[in-house]
Structures are given as structure tokens and as C-alpha cells.
Design an enzyme around this catalytic site. Structure first.
Site, PDB file in Angstrom:
ATOM      1  CB  SER A 144       2.445   7.808  -3.241  1.00  0.00           C
ATOM      2  OG  SER A 144       2.635   7.590  -4.634  1.00  0.00           O
ATOM      3  CE1 TYR A 157       2.569   2.573  -2.023  1.00  0.00           C
ATOM      4  CE2 TYR A 157       2.295   4.180  -3.783  1.00  0.00           C
ATOM      5  CZ  TYR A 157       2.994   3.721  -2.696  1.00  0.00           C
ATOM      6  OH  TYR A 157       4.120   4.394  -2.254  1.00  0.00           O
TER       7      TYR A 157
END
Length: 261
Positions: A144, A157
Site C-alpha cells: 500500500s 495497516y
């Protein structure tokens, strides 16, 4: 003008077997379809039940598995190897996102994030490595752009994806001499169920594209949110012979949202 021989690309994938996680929806589903459409066999791992699909050559074989269950993961992967010992590539696309600040994140949320986003990826790779060294295969982990720039509310995350990036490059360094390539694809905002869960009104997508300085987001220079097919195409390139000299890379696919950070 350069001409791409798609028939040659199909021939390269027809005899190959790939492991892909998170294939029920989103990016994992798109990657599985991309590979099957080009003649590959895809063993798809997801905690939700799926259906078998495929054409005359490529096929999708679903395996129901909770990636956070380490005991089940070991047993399932060994069973898969006993049935289908060949592995030409591993794609870890499964991921969980708990939106929480440093003060609010719970230990359970933190541990589940790392269990699925990092530990499960490591275990899949460990099980597949003997076969990957034989096939001189490829590993592609889905990261990401939150691993490249901090994002409010994405503490666990972002940290898990940063860990995944470092892990991927180290594996690529360790196994490069055996012909195994390991790379990351790090999407930005992509039109997936996970992304849509963050959109709370009809203007959320437009605000995402334009940016929000209060959230330290600069927007997306290409003025659009990525599609899952756009991410799958980059993954497919990294799995293909066209990327035979590409390894230890973290390719950010975010329309320029992180300005190349």
C-alpha cells in the site's frame, strides 16, 4: 512501434500454477481472473467459499482458509502441495484494515492485522519456496502507498505493509541466486469493497481525488481512483517473463498520490 506478442505471453502462463490469496473480492479476485484468462492455474485462498471457474486452458481452484489461523494454514498448504506440487508464483493479496489511531488500536486488532498482512504472507512463501526455486518463480506481495507516507487512522495497516515491503525485499535478496524474484505492488486508492467502506457519502470519491489538506492528503494527480484491473495488470507483468530482471522492487501504483515518495 513495438509489437507485443500476446500469444507468446499466453503460452508462458498456460503451464504455470500460481497461489493467490484474498481471491473472493477486490484486487485478489482481479489477479486470479487475469491469470486464468491467460491460461494459468490459480489456487485461490480466501476465508469465504468460492466457486470453481475457468476456460479451456486456465482454471481457478478455490481453497477456503482463514489466513489468521496458523495451524489451519500449515495443514492446508501441505495438502495443496501434496495435490499440486508445482508453484510458479505466489501473490499475497489478502489484507485487513482496522481504522484506528495509536491511542485507540486494540492489541487484538494489531495482531490480526499483522497475522493476515504479514505472517500469512511469510508462511505461504515458506511453503512454496522449494517449488519456486525449482520453477525459478516469482513472488508479488500487495502492499500500500500507506507504507510510503503516513495516513491518519491507518497505524496498524501502514505498519504492516511497511513490514511486508521490507520482508519482500529481504526474501528477494536471499533467493535471487536461485532465480526467484520478489517484488511489491503498492496501490493507492483503488475501487474495492475495502475502499468503498471508507466512503460515507456520495461525494467521498471526489474528495479523495481532489485531496484533503486537513488529512494531509494531496489528492491524485491522474484525477481518478484505480480499478482492480489496473493493479492486476502490474502484478501480471511482474509474474511474467517480461519482468525477468526485476526484483526487490516496491512499485507504487497510486496515480501519483504520494508524489513518488
Amino acid at each position: 512501434m513495438v509489437t507485443v506478442n500476446f500469444q507468446h505471453l499466453r503460452a508462458e502462463f498456460e503451464q504455470q500454477v500460481f497461489w493467490v490469496t484474498g481471491t473472493k473480492q477486490g484486487i485478489g479476485d482481479a489477479i486470479a481472473h487475469w491469470l486464468v484468462a491467460r491460461g494459468a492455474t490459480v489456487v485461490g485462498f480466501d476465508r469465504q467459499a468460492q466457486a470453481v471457474y475457468g476456460g479451456e486452458v486456465g482454471q481457478f481452484i478455490p481453497v477456503q482458509l482463514d489466513l489468521s489461523d496458523e495451524t489451519a494454514l500449515h495443514a492446508t498448504l501441505q495438502e495443496v502441495l501434496n495435490t499440486t506440487p508445482r508453484v510458479d508464483g505466489v501473490v499475497n493479496a489478502a489484507g485487513v484494515l482496522h481504522m484506528a489511531t495509536c491511542a485507540a488500536i486494540t492489541t487484538a486488532e494489531w495482531q490480526q492485522t499483522f497475522a493476515v498482512n504479514v505472517t500469512a504472507a511469510l508462511l505461504l512463501i515458506q511453503h512454496a519456496l522449494p517449488a519456486l526455486t525449482q520453477s525459478r518463480g516469482a513472488i508479488v506481495n500487495i502492499g500500500s502507498n500507506a507504507a510510503h507516507v503516513p495516513r491518519l487512522g491507518m497505524l496498524a495497516y501502514g505498519a504492516s505493509k511497511a513490514a511486508l515491503s521490507s520482508m519482500t525485499k529481504t526474501i528477494g535478496l536471499e533467493y535471487g541466486k536461485m532465480g526467484v524474484r520478489a517484488n511489491m505492488v503498492s496501490p493507492g486508492s483503488t475501487d474495492t469493497p475495502m475502499q468503498r467502506a471508507l466512503w460515507h457519502d456520495e461525494h467521498a470519491k471526489e474528495r479523495l481525488i481532489q485531496g484533503d489538506l486537513n488529512s494531509y492528503k494531496l489528492g491524485i494527480p491522474l484525477q481518478k481512483v484505480a480499478t482492480v484491473d489496473e493493479i492486476a495488470a502490474v502484478v501480471g507483468f511482474l509474474l511474467s517473463p517480461a519482468a525477468s530482471h526485476v526484483t526487490l522492487q516496491d512499485i507504487v501504483v497510486d496515480g501519483g498520490a504520494t508524489l513518488g515518495a
